[in-house]
Design a protein around this motif. Structure first.
Motif, short mmCIF file in Angstrom:
data_model
loop_
_atom_site.label_atom_id
_atom_site.label_comp_id
_atom_site.label_asym_id
_atom_site.label_seq_id
_atom_site.Cartn_x
_atom_site.Cartn_y
_atom_site.Cartn_z
N VAL A 87 0.83 -1.20 0.00
CA VAL A 87 0.00 0.00 0.00
C VAL A 87 0.86 1.25 0.00
N ARG A 90 7.72 10.38 -10.20
CA ARG A 90 6.35 10.87 -10.14
C ARG A 90 6.34 12.39 -10.08
N GLU A 107 3.33 14.14 -5.72
CA GLU A 107 3.01 12.74 -5.45
C GLU A 107 4.23 11.91 -5.05
N ARG A 119 3.97 10.11 -0.23
CA ARG A 119 2.59 9.87 0.17
C ARG A 119 2.59 8.96 1.39
N ASP A 146 0.32 6.41 4.24
CA ASP A 146 -0.86 5.56 4.40
C ASP A 146 -1.58 5.93 5.69
N ASP A 172 -8.92 10.55 1.16
CA ASP A 172 -8.48 9.58 0.15
C ASP A 172 -9.51 9.53 -0.99
N ASN A 185 -9.24 9.12 -4.30
CA ASN A 185 -9.14 8.10 -5.34
C ASN A 185 -9.10 6.69 -4.78
N MET A 186 -9.26 6.54 -3.49
CA MET A 186 -9.37 5.22 -2.84
C MET A 186 -8.14 4.34 -3.06
N ASP A 187 -6.96 4.96 -3.14
CA ASP A 187 -5.74 4.15 -3.28
C ASP A 187 -5.03 3.95 -1.95
N HIS A 188 -5.67 4.37 -0.85
CA HIS A 188 -5.16 4.20 0.51
C HIS A 188 -3.88 4.99 0.75
N LEU A 189 -3.70 6.06 0.00
CA LEU A 189 -2.55 6.94 0.18
C LEU A 189 -3.01 8.38 -0.02
#
Length: 1158
Positions: free
Chosen positions: A855, A863, A867, A870, A872, A904, A906-910
């Motif tokens: 994750v 990047r 970004e 990042r 969690d 969060d 975009n729901m990417d857990h970051l």
């Protein structure tokens, strides 16, 4: 040796000792009777007394005393003796010398004498010196123990102290430790320096004051040796805001080397993804030890010196001598053995180097040991040469390990021998190498069988069979006879050299061949010698058919890389006829595309097209491919990647070399970064883009033989030749003009072809004639004036400047992120910078001590800036607890998790720094309605979920209600009905609501209760706690009634309002006054279920309801509108960030310990 300080009374001892040196604090004395040539009676008596005493009672012949002014007591702190007994105070110095005691005296003068002047109190002087000497004794003892056993007891003791003093997790491994002083202004603090895998730590307890210092390696921006007013040699560590000096090391060279290696390894591991993925050693930081660092440094030097693949691992370095037939003697040097190579380097730099790929080795044999040839080993190679090594220590194990690796190499890459051209099978193997002159380059290419070649041709795309220059040969302005005569002279010189020194990759590389290279390699031999010097010939032979398969797999595929290649194809040497037609263009396309397919991490970078086009001119297509591999992956490491880190590092090294060799120019050019930017293309294209082609290929000749050293020294020669013009230039543009004119007028008088100007030249149409410089003269000057730089020095400078370059990229990332975020928030820029540092450190701490999680990926510099770092949910929770003003006790962690889910998107857990700061900005600087809106959003989906951690809460109980009328008690006993006013307030809010704003969903009663619980938690320990609790109780009751009013108005006709009231009345007795009442009392399970089903879908309250209700209580308004200080939070966060992380990790490990005990 140093002694534990003990008091000595001098009143009756002066007759036994003679003072030889003294200063204001120290006295060096010699024992009477020692070192005297002859004669006084007193000396003879003392000498006789010392001679007859027992060996354990003898006195050292020399000693140093600490003299505290105004005191009659002296402390002997050093004795010139050898340790021969268990009690150092009485041991005899049978081998004592004046030189030994003078070493201690010199150390005191250089490290302590000037320092003591800063102390005002004489007792402080005595305490400081005694503490320093005791630390030196401890360090010497630990060093001796380290030599005797693998894990000395002293190191274990230091490890225990390190863990206790700094409280790091177990994953923070201690590498080594040293006694030293840390300077605080003009005052030194004696203590211990601990070097771990991620941190530099210092601990001191001196004169009742404790000092702890923790500096992460990733925060170090500069690491250098310097001097100050008091000391001639110190180690200075520079971070973002501070400089710290460390001195008084027993062995400063060793300490600095270890610190530099640890900083380099850690920065590359954490900040440079491109190198991390290529270096397996960086991926296991817990395995790093002091011995591993030394081995790693030696391994990197070995690969750089012989320019071998990055994967090559050094196994042994052995002193030996090699028979050199050209000098008819044995040359002293060292043998290096690795996975696939045996290499030799003479002790005298440049005298003789040899590279023997094990693929070329036929046999390794031990010969009979004689007095003239002790421990000889003969290494025979395919071209019927043999190399004799003698004076090899531990010869049997060395030969055994070499034979094992030889067998493995031959098993993986079978060699097909071609003996059709062998003519002299009986020539002496090492007394003469005349047979080498008869071997053609066909042997050197080490190709596979012809059958495999033919089958490859049938299925592979058609490759160009020869060097392009042989097809597109240009005619020069010189007469053909003159051109050919010069070429023939060069070829004749090279053939003579081949006869004497060998012509394969295993040739003897001496100063003579360097001179031949500097003169210019003949065009007919250039491509082949480039293959030999770079050892690309070994890769070519080891991978038959590999290039053809790559071409077949990669051609026809379309992606971003291929588009970039197509765009640059016609910009590659457009003035040369070879790249003015499809033959050269197609070959260039195939090589670049195949390499991008082989190494997608590099893919394609600008300047690779120029380099590859020149390689294709002088080498066959497949050979050009392997030359490109050698340049990109071995000879110019980290040059051709996303950030061209390697080129920037060498630019920084070049700046330092300018300061060292051309100080006047450096002084005039205040900012050398301008010269660095101008010279970037020199390094990226090896001068090919800024110098006429026929001259630039001579530079490439030197590069393939000497590596990057040739580019450094040629760059210095160019600057020296133009120093006058550069010093008189008024700006960077004028300096660029001076260099461009000079480089464009560098000619090659020996070139057989016509002059091909640089297509990047700025001044090709000069009105006035400009003096022409011959490339041979320029190269000769570069070797004579600047050729003293060794590979070891260059690698050391690269290591030093890599730290600065990587930190420069980190600063650029930080400034770009802050530039974007600053206009969007009200937080002050200096506080925003502190928040960024905390955010980055939180990411780094997880990299230090936690196993990598899918994750939370590593730092990725490729990047976009925002970004790159990042965090969690666990990392966010730590930061939330440290810097958020909304602390809710045990409820804080739950609120942090909800905040993370809200951010969060975009729901990417970051989440990124931008989202983190925007949330904090609302908490600290937002208006009351913005804060309430944020709190509201934290208690509806997606922030609040069905599986929320706060499961043991009123959410899981039957829903709440109040059956009492909507009446507020007044202090005078009066009562006022607010139902009409509330209905009107709701209507007014609905009218005023901004229609453009997206309407937030209404809050259910289940979510509302969690909202109230968060408010109660936030008010805990507030100075106005009681008033806030009373106010929120009033508002909660009000909002519950508002929800019921809305429920009545929206209920269906099948369920009348009266019936609903009766149902609610049966659920709660009139005397129950609690807001959070238990609705199970007096109700059957069926009734409770019916009530829940009816109410749960209907009871709602909106953000406007909540905001309007909160505004009715002034204490709540004051709470949300009071100013909040973020600076104090940031200061505490910087102090407590490490301790919070350590506590969290220890808490995680406790369940594991319990399971293990069970």
């Amino acid at each position: 040796m140093w002694l534990k300080p003990e008091e000595v009374l001098l009143k009756n001892a002066l007759k036994l000792w003679v003072t030889q040196k003294s200063s204001c604090y120290f006295i060096l004395q010699r024992r009477r009777g020692h070192g005297e040539g002859g004669g006084r009676l007193t000396g003879r008596l003392v000498g006789a007394l010392d001679a007859v005493l027992d060996s354990n009672a003898r006195v050292a012949p020399f000693r140093i005393l600490l003299q505290v002014p105004g005191s009659q007591v002296y402390s002997p702190i050093a004795c010139g003796e050898l340790l021969s007994g268990s009690d150092v105070y009485w041991a005899i110095a049978t081998g004592a010398t004046l030189e030994e005691i003078n070493q201690h005296w010199d150390w005191l003068e250089q490290n302590l004498l000037h320092t003591l002047s800063v102390f005002d109190n004489k007792d402080d002087i005595a305490s400081f010196v005694k503490g320093k000497v005791k630390a030196l004794i401890a360090e010497e003892t630990s060093s001796r123990l380290a030599e005797q056993e693998e894990e000395p007891e002293k190191f274990r003791e230091a490890l225990v102290k390190f863990e206790a003093r700094f409280n790091f997790p177990e994953a923070e491994k201690l590498v080594t430790y040293y006694s030293c002083c840390c300077w605080k202004g003009r005052v030194p603090r004696q203590g211990w320096l601990y070097l771990s895998i991620n941190h530099l730590c210092f601990y001191s307890f001196f004169l009742g004051k404790e000092l702890k210092l923790i500096v992460p390696w990733v925060d170090i921006q500069k690491l250098e040796r310097t001097s100050n007013v008091f000391l001639t040699d110190t180690i200075r560590i520079t971070t973002q805001n501070k400089e710290r000096d460390f001195s008084m090391f027993l062995n400063l060279d060793e300490v600095f080397k270890i610190m530099e290696q640890l900083a380099d390894v850690t920065l590359r591991r954490l900040l440079d993804n491109e190198v991390f993925d290529l270096d397996p050693d960086l991926q296991e930081p817990s395995q790093i030890t002091k011995r591993d660092l030394e081995a790693r440094a030696q391994n990197e030097f070995f690969r750089a010196f012989f320019r071998l693949p990055r994967q090559e691992k050094l196994h042994a370095v052995v002193d030996c001598s090699l028979w050199t037939p050209f000098s008819r003697c044995h040359t002293v040097g060292r043998m290096f053995t690795s996975d696939r190579y045996i290499c030799f380097a003479s002790k005298e730099d440049g005298c003789c180097n040899v590279i023997l790929p094990l693929r070329e080795v036929v046999s390794i044999e031990k010969m009979e040991d004689t007095s003239l040839l002790p421990n000889p080993v003969i290494v025979s190679i395919r071209s019927k040469m043999a190399f004799q090594f003698i004076e090899l220590k531990d010869r049997d194990s060395l030969v055994g390990s070499l034979l094992v690796r030889l067998q493995r190499v031959h098993a993986n890459h079978p060699v097909h021998y071609d003996t059709s051209q062998d003519e002299d099978m009986t020539s002496p193997v090492f007394h003469s190498t005349s047979m080498c002159g008869d071997h053609k380059f066909g042997d050197l290419e080490m190709v596979s069988s012809q059958n495999s070649e033919e089958s490859e041709k049938e299925k592979s795309p058609r490759l160009h069979p020869e060097a392009l220059i042989s097809v597109f040969q240009q005619s020069g302005s010189q007469s053909p006879d003159l051109r050919m005569s010069r070429e023939q002279i060069k070829i004749s010189l090279w053939n003579d050299h081949f006869v004497e020194y060998g012509r394969t990759v295993c040739m003897f590389r001496t100063e003579k061949i360097r001179k031949l290279v500097a003169m210019g390699i003949p065009e007919s031999l250039r491509g082949k010698l480039w293959l030999l010097f770079s050892d690309a010939v070994t890769d070519l032979a080891s991978h038959p058919g590999y290039y053809g398969n790559l071409v077949e797999e990669s051609m026809g595929k379309c992606c971003l890389v291929t588009e970039e290649i197509e765009r640059d194809l016609h910009r590659s040497l457009p003035e040369h006829p070879a790249f003015q037609n499809e033959t050269g263009i197609a070959a260039l396309r195939r090589v670049l595309t195949a390499y991008a397919h082989r190494n997608p991490k590099i893919g394609y970078c600008q300047s690779m097209n120029i380099l590859t086009s020149v390689l294709l001119l002088y080498a066959k297509e497949e050979e050009a491919f392997w030359l490109l591999v050698a340049v990109c992956e071995r000879m110019l490491p980290d040059y051709f990647n996303h950030r061209v880190i390697g080129a920037q590092v060498d630019q920084s090294v070049f700046e330092e070399l300018i300061k060292e060799h051309l100080p006047e120019l450096a002084e005039h050019m205040n900012d050398l970064s301008a010269l660095a930017s101008i010279s970037l293309s020199w390094f990226l294209t090896l001068f090919l883009s800024i110098m006429p082609l026929e001259s630039a290929v001579s530079v490439v000749d030197c590069f393939f033989y000497d590596g990057i050293k040739a580019i450094f020294q040629l760059g210095l020669a160019v600057l020296e030749a133009n120093a006058e013009g550069l010093c008189s230039s008024k700006d960077d543009g004028q300096a660029l003009m001076v260099l461009s004119r000079f480089l464009d007028h560098i000619k090659n008088e020996d070139s057989p072809g016509p002059s091909v100007g640089s297509h990047h030249a700025f001044f090709s149409d000069d009105q006035e004639p400009y003096p022409v410089t011959d490339i041979a003269d320029l190269i000769r000057d570069s070797y004579e004036k600047f050729g003293d730089q060794s590979v070891e020095q260059i690698e050391h400078l690269r290591c030093k400047h890599r730290i600065r370059v990587l930190q420069g990229h980190e600063d650029t990332t930080k400034q770009n992120v802050l530039r974007v975020v600053t206009p969007e928030v009200s937080i002050l820029p200096e506080d925003l910078e502190e928040l960024y540092d905390l955010f980055k450190r939180e990411h780094m701490m997880s990299c230090y001590w936690e196993q990598p999680r899918p994750v939370a990926p590593r730092h990725d510099p490729s990047r976009p800036y925002a970004e790159q770092y990042r965090i969690d949910v666990r990392q966010f929770t730590h930061l939330f607890q440290l810097v958020s003003p909304w602390t809710c006790g045990a409820h804080t962690e739950i609120l942090a998790e909800r905040t993370f889910r809200l951010l969060d998107d975009n729901m990417d857990h970051l989440i990124e720094f931008r989202a983190f700061v925007s949330c904090l900005d609302v908490m600290y600087n937002g208006e009351m309605n913005e804060k309430i809106k944020l709190l509201y959003r934290l208690h509806i989906p997606p922030a609040l979920t069905e599986n929320d951690r706060d499961s043991q809460s009123p959410l899981k109980n039957p829903l709440l209600s109040t059956s009492r009328p909507l009446v507020f008690g007044k202090s005078n006993g009066d009562a006022i009905d607010y139902q009409k006013q509330l209905k009107q307030m709701i209507k007014d809010l609905a009218k005023e609501k901004d229609k453009t704003e997206k309407e937030l969903p209404k809050m259910s009663q289940r979510e509302f209760i969690q909202f109230c619980k968060t408010l109660y938690s936030m008010f805990h320990e507030d100075p106005e706690e009681n008033e806030l609790y009373q106010a929120i109780a009033t508002v909660t009751t009000l909002l519950l009634q508002i929800g019921e009013v809305g429920q009545r108005s929206s209920s269906s006709g099948s369920c009348s309002q009266e019936g609903g009231e009766e149902l609610r009345a049966s659920a709660l007795s009139p005397d129950q006054d609690s807001v959070f009442a238990d609705n199970n009392a007096g109700k059957t399970p069926q009734d409770s279920r019916t009530f829940t089903e009816e109410v749960e879908g209907d009871w709602t309250v909106s953000l406007e309801h909540i905001l309007a209700s909160l505004l009715t209580e002034q204490s709540l308004v004051n709470f949300f509108e009071k100013p909040l200080d973020i600076k104090s939070k940031l200061e505490n966060a910087k102090i407590n960030q490490y301790s919070l992380k350590t506590f969290e990790m220890s808490r995680q490990s406790q369940p594991e310990l319990k399971l293990n005990n069970v």
